[in-house]
Design an enzyme around this catalytic site. Structure first.
Site, PDB file in Angstrom:
ATOM      1  N   VAL A 106       0.863  -1.177   0.000  1.00 24.11           N
ATOM      2  CA  VAL A 106       0.000   0.000   0.000  1.00 24.11           C
ATOM      3  C   VAL A 106       0.898   1.225   0.000  1.00 24.11           C
ATOM      4  O   VAL A 106       1.741   1.391   0.884  1.00 24.11           O
ATOM      5  CB  VAL A 106      -0.937   0.025   1.226  1.00 24.11           C
ATOM      6  CG1 VAL A 106      -1.848   1.251   1.158  1.00 24.11           C
ATOM      7  CG2 VAL A 106      -1.761  -1.252   1.302  1.00 24.11           C
ATOM      8  N   CYS A 107       0.744   2.064  -1.022  1.00 26.11           N
ATOM      9  CA  CYS A 107       1.491   3.306  -1.152  1.00 26.11           C
ATOM     10  C   CYS A 107       2.990   3.027  -1.150  1.00 26.11           C
ATOM     11  O   CYS A 107       3.479   2.225  -1.937  1.00 26.11           O
ATOM     12  CB  CYS A 107       1.065   4.273  -0.049  1.00 26.11           C
ATOM     13  SG  CYS A 107       1.623   5.979  -0.272  1.00 26.11           S
ATOM     14  N   SER A 108       3.755   3.653  -0.238  1.00 24.15           N
ATOM     15  CA  SER A 108       5.211   3.529  -0.257  1.00 24.15           C
ATOM     16  C   SER A 108       5.704   2.159   0.189  1.00 24.15           C
ATOM     17  O   SER A 108       6.908   1.893   0.137  1.00 24.15           O
ATOM     18  CB  SER A 108       5.846   4.613   0.621  1.00 24.15           C
ATOM     19  OG  SER A 108       5.382   4.517   1.960  1.00 24.15           O
ATOM     20  N   GLY A 109       4.807   1.272   0.607  1.00 26.30           N
ATOM     21  CA  GLY A 109       5.204  -0.109   0.869  1.00 26.30           C
ATOM     22  C   GLY A 109       5.815  -0.769  -0.352  1.00 26.30           C
ATOM     23  O   GLY A 109       6.531  -1.775  -0.229  1.00 26.30           O
ATOM     24  N   THR A 126       2.674   3.069  -7.171  1.00 26.01           N
ATOM     25  CA  THR A 126       2.708   3.605  -5.823  1.00 26.01           C
ATOM     26  C   THR A 126       2.036   4.972  -5.891  1.00 26.01           C
ATOM     27  O   THR A 126       1.483   5.348  -6.930  1.00 26.01           O
ATOM     28  CB  THR A 126       4.155   3.706  -5.293  1.00 26.01           C
ATOM     29  OG1 THR A 126       4.123   4.088  -3.909  1.00 26.01           O
ATOM     30  CG2 THR A 126       4.967   4.724  -6.076  1.00 26.01           C
TER      31      THR A 126
END
Length: 324
Positions: A106-109, A126
């Site tokens: 999720v996102c910057s993961g 991202t």
């Protein structure tokens, strides 16, 4: 199958993105007849982790908990773009994929998956603010900066915040079918489905009313998926010129009328394959594809599998779930 889910946390984790994973996979909704996931929060860096919001999270689960997960999910965190990650974390992610589990960011993961080498040669995304840096840091990744989420085999990556909900519901829909995904979405009071190919950031004219100008046309399109439609016909339905309608449609849905219609037809075909014994020609007729060959072509193009294979795959897990 999607029964065992682990959320992998590192220091400076973002609570909202973690909350998305907890809400979709961690709540017991068995009183509504919905499947229950064996959900665990796993720490990658000690029993107590700092969040970027100033409070801490503790968990008894370490990296060994990932070894039994069907899905390992990595929420966003601060400074994920420029930090290093423990090799044991990256090795655990690689082992998960090697044994057939799926991984979700999720996102910057996505930077954690990239550091593990799991984005090499794969399409991914991202948050739009971090997409250029993701492509720079991991040049072998195929970064798609404008979409909500990307499902590329065992690796699913999503954009910021709400797009993580979309990706999670996408996985639920794949594993448990549209009825389960829709029921969870209703509980969360979010749209049951947004196509991963939609734009992350949709430019909208201001000011706006509470109703989209193409909302009525979208509802009409949903009711008439079995009919042929042209932009000219849809524009007349919306009382606009074709050019204005196409522009408004893109602004308010993040995609074109053709792509939106195609996606709705595929979704309806999925639902019919999952819930009925209708023939392929019957499904093709009801969904507006016209014939089984056209249905198969678009289904494979959209989902990477044939309608027959999709039906077999779906009914296998469902029968096991119902027997349980």
């Amino acid at each position: 199958m999607l029964k065992n889910v682990a959320a992998l946390l590192l220091d400076e984790v973002h609570p909202f993105e973690l909350g998305v994973l907890c809400e979709v996979f961690g709540l017991d909704r068995s009183d509504e007849g919905l499947p229950v996931h064996d959900f665990a929060v796993v720490s990658a860096e000690g029993p107590v982790l700092q969040t970027h919001a100033g409070f801490t999270i503790s968990t008894p689960h370490g990296l060994d908990r990932l070894e039994e997960a069907d899905l390992v999910a990595v929420p966003a965190g601060s400074h994920f773009m420029d930090r290093e990650y423990p090799e044991e974390v990256l090795a655990a992610l690689r082992r998960a994929v090697d044994r057939g589990a799926r991984v979700l960011s999720v996102c910057s993961g996505a930077y954690v998956l990239g550091a593990a080498g799991l984005l090499d040669g794969r399409r991914c995304t991202t948050h739009w603010r971090h997409a250029a840096e993701l492509a720079r840091r991991f040049p072998r990744a195929v970064v798609e900066p404008d979409v909500l989420y990307v499902d590329d085999g065992p690796v699913i990556t999503s954009a910021g915040t709400a797009a993580g909900i979309d990706a999670c519901l996408h996985l639920v829909r794949q594993a448990h079918g549209p009825d389960v995904a829709n029921a969870i979405a209703r509980r969360m009071v979010v749209p049951p489905h947004r196509d991963g190919g939609q734009a992350q950031y949709i430019k909208r004219p201001l000011p706006r009313t509470a109703c989209d100008t193409v909302g009525g046309t979208l509802a009409w399109m949903e009711r008439h998926l079995d009919q042929e439609m042209t932009v000219e016909q849809l524009a007349a339905q919306a009382h606009m010129s074709p050019r204005t309608f196409a522009r408004r449609f893109q602004q308010e849905t993040g995609t074109t009328p053709y792509r939106w219609l195609l996606r709705q037809r595929v979704l309806l075909a999925q639902h019919m394959l999952e819930t009925s014994d209708e023939t392929m020609d019957g499904i093709a007729d009801r969904t507006g594809f016209g014939n089984a060959a056209a249905l198969r072509h678009q289904f494979v193009k959209s989902l990477g599998t044939t309608p027959n294979s999709y039906r077999r795959t779906f009914r296998g897990p469902m029968s096991v779930s119902e027997a349980a």
